[in-house]
Scaffold this motif. Structure first.
Motif, PDB file in Angstrom:
ATOM      1  N   THR A 206       0.840  -1.196   0.000  1.00  0.00           N
ATOM      2  CA  THR A 206       0.000   0.000   0.000  1.00  0.00           C
ATOM      3  C   THR A 206       0.875   1.245   0.000  1.00  0.00           C
ATOM      4  N   SER A 208       1.006   4.881   0.896  1.00  0.00           N
ATOM      5  CA  SER A 208       0.261   5.763   1.796  1.00  0.00           C
ATOM      6  C   SER A 208       0.146   7.169   1.229  1.00  0.00           C
ATOM      7  N   ARG A 214       2.993   8.583  -3.964  1.00  0.00           N
ATOM      8  CA  ARG A 214       1.544   8.836  -4.020  1.00  0.00           C
ATOM      9  C   ARG A 214       1.270  10.226  -4.600  1.00  0.00           C
ATOM     10  N   THR A 255      -8.259   7.199  -4.927  1.00  0.00           N
ATOM     11  CA  THR A 255      -8.759   6.570  -3.703  1.00  0.00           C
ATOM     12  C   THR A 255      -7.845   5.465  -3.175  1.00  0.00           C
ATOM     13  N   ASP A 256      -6.978   4.917  -4.032  1.00  0.00           N
ATOM     14  CA  ASP A 256      -6.113   3.828  -3.576  1.00  0.00           C
ATOM     15  C   ASP A 256      -4.922   3.709  -4.523  1.00  0.00           C
ATOM     16  N   ARG A 258      -1.421   1.094  -4.911  1.00  0.00           N
ATOM     17  CA  ARG A 258      -0.622  -0.039  -4.441  1.00  0.00           C
ATOM     18  C   ARG A 258       0.573  -0.225  -5.357  1.00  0.00           C
ATOM     19  N   THR A 278      -6.288   3.439  -8.193  1.00  0.00           N
ATOM     20  CA  THR A 278      -7.737   3.481  -8.379  1.00  0.00           C
ATOM     21  C   THR A 278      -8.195   4.922  -8.175  1.00  0.00           C
ATOM     22  N   THR A 292      -9.070   2.408 -13.101  1.00  0.00           N
ATOM     23  CA  THR A 292      -7.787   1.980 -12.553  1.00  0.00           C
ATOM     24  C   THR A 292      -6.695   2.214 -13.588  1.00  0.00           C
ATOM     25  N   PRO A 327      -5.834  -6.320  -5.774  1.00  0.00           N
ATOM     26  CA  PRO A 327      -6.346  -4.965  -5.605  1.00  0.00           C
ATOM     27  C   PRO A 327      -7.710  -4.829  -6.253  1.00  0.00           C
ATOM     28  N   THR A 330     -11.903   0.742  -4.900  1.00  0.00           N
ATOM     29  CA  THR A 330     -12.600   1.133  -3.677  1.00  0.00           C
ATOM     30  C   THR A 330     -13.120   2.549  -3.857  1.00  0.00           C
ATOM     31  N   SER A 332     -14.958   6.072  -3.570  1.00  0.00           N
ATOM     32  CA  SER A 332     -15.335   6.888  -2.410  1.00  0.00           C
ATOM     33  C   SER A 332     -16.828   7.139  -2.442  1.00  0.00           C
TER      34      SER A 332
END
Length: 333
Positions: A206, A208, A214, A255-256, A258, A278, A292, A327, A330, A332
């Motif tokens: 993940t 962060s 990120r 939202t995500d 990885r 994502t 994605t 994965p 997800t 929001s």
């Protein structure tokens, strides 16, 4: 024909007798021909000697292995076979939309006598597309599978509502230099088999929020999809990535994220990490999608930059022992 007189004939009877000339010698050309023959003979003897020597060397060498048979590489579809896909697609559309009274474009493919077999009511359809093109060996024919969403009545509903299932039709098309010909009416067939096995991706770590990797992903997708900021600031030098223009979405939220390994906060030049992001995107009219992206990031000057939008996510190798979770988007709320 004119003849040229010699000097003795023109002098008359009282002329002195001709002076005797020395015996003629062989010409230089004749002498050269003799030397050439000797040279050719010498070369023949030399060739025979070399042949005997080569034969002896060949007998002393170990036997060579026979040459392997050349396997012809299978080629892809020909241009005509690819064109047969479009031809079959148009044929299926004409077939679904034709009626007995109004066959329309279907007459471009079949004989008038076949219209008696048509329906009294046309079928509504949309989203025609080619699923597969398979040549039939030694027949000059290809089998084309065409898919379409066809409007049908829901027989389980009391209100008689309609729905649009995806239907598949097989069409046999003969391909020749003279053109294309359908051999029969479209044949409804089952949908292609679906592989229900779970795909395991390699993105097990993940990433962060508020980390360098990120932040790069968020800035890149914002510029790429929503026109937010200058995309050249977050891509690697030499990368050919360009933002979608005009931008298709007004808002974007990642939202995500990885990755296949934990990205360093202070990476060394040339470090590479693969990420799977994502994001929720929204249009100006409020339409929303979850999407994605598989990206490759490369480090330069202590920060991460986007090098490529990968054509497909990386799958986990089959030899891996652990089983990470795949994965999943997800969105929001």
């Amino acid at each position: 024909m004119k003849f040229r007189k010699t000097a003795a004939a023109s002098a008359g009877p009282d002329a002195a007798a001709p002076v005797a000339q020395p015996a003629a010698q062989g010409s230089s050309w004749s002498h050269g021909r003799s030397l050439s023959q000797k040279a050719v003979t010498g070369l023949l003897y030399l060739g025979l000697a070399c042949g005997v020597l080569a034969l002896g060397m060949q007998l002393l060498l170990p036997p060579s292995k026979p040459a392997a048979a050349v396997v012809a590489a299978q080629t892809g579809l020909t241009v005509q076979q690819q064109e047969a896909g479009a031809y079959a697609t148009s044929f299926v559309g004409a077939w679904l939309g034709a009626t007995r009274q109004q066959p329309g474009a279907l007459l471009d493919y079949i004989d008038d006598s076949a219209t008696a077999l048509l329906s009294e009511q046309a079928w509504a359809y949309r989203d025609l597309s080619v699923v597969s093109i398979d040549p039939i060996e030694d027949a000059g024919t290809v089998s084309v599978v065409v898919a379409a969403n066809v409007e049908e009545y829901d027989m389980t509903s009391d209100q008689g509502t309609t729905f649009w299932p995806r239907r598949y039709f097989s069409v046999a098309v003969r391909v020749s230099d003279a053109g294309m010909t359908v051999l029969a009416l479209p044949t409804p067939v089952a949908a292609p088999a679906h592989d229900a096995s779970t795909v395991q991706l390699s993105y097990t770590k993940t990433v962060s929020p508020n980390t360098s990797a990120r932040t790069t992903v968020e800035s890149f997708l914002g510029a790429y999809l929503a026109g937010s900021g200058d995309i050249t600031r977050v891509i690697s030098p030499g990368s050919t990535i360009t933002a979608i223009d005009p931008a298709p979405y007004q808002e974007l939220k990642v939202t995500d994220v990885r990755s296949d390994r934990t990205p360093s906060g202070s990476p060394a030049n040339g470090d590479v990490v693969h990420v799977f992001a994502t994001a929720d995107v929204s249009s100006a009219t409020g339409q929303r999608l979850t999407t994605t992206y598989a990206l490759t990031l490369t480090a330069r000057d202590g920060r991460w930059e986007t090098t490529s939008v990968d054509l497909a996510p990386q799958e986990r190798s089959k030899g891996a022992t652990s089983k990470p979770a795949t994965p999943t988007p997800t969105p929001s709320h």
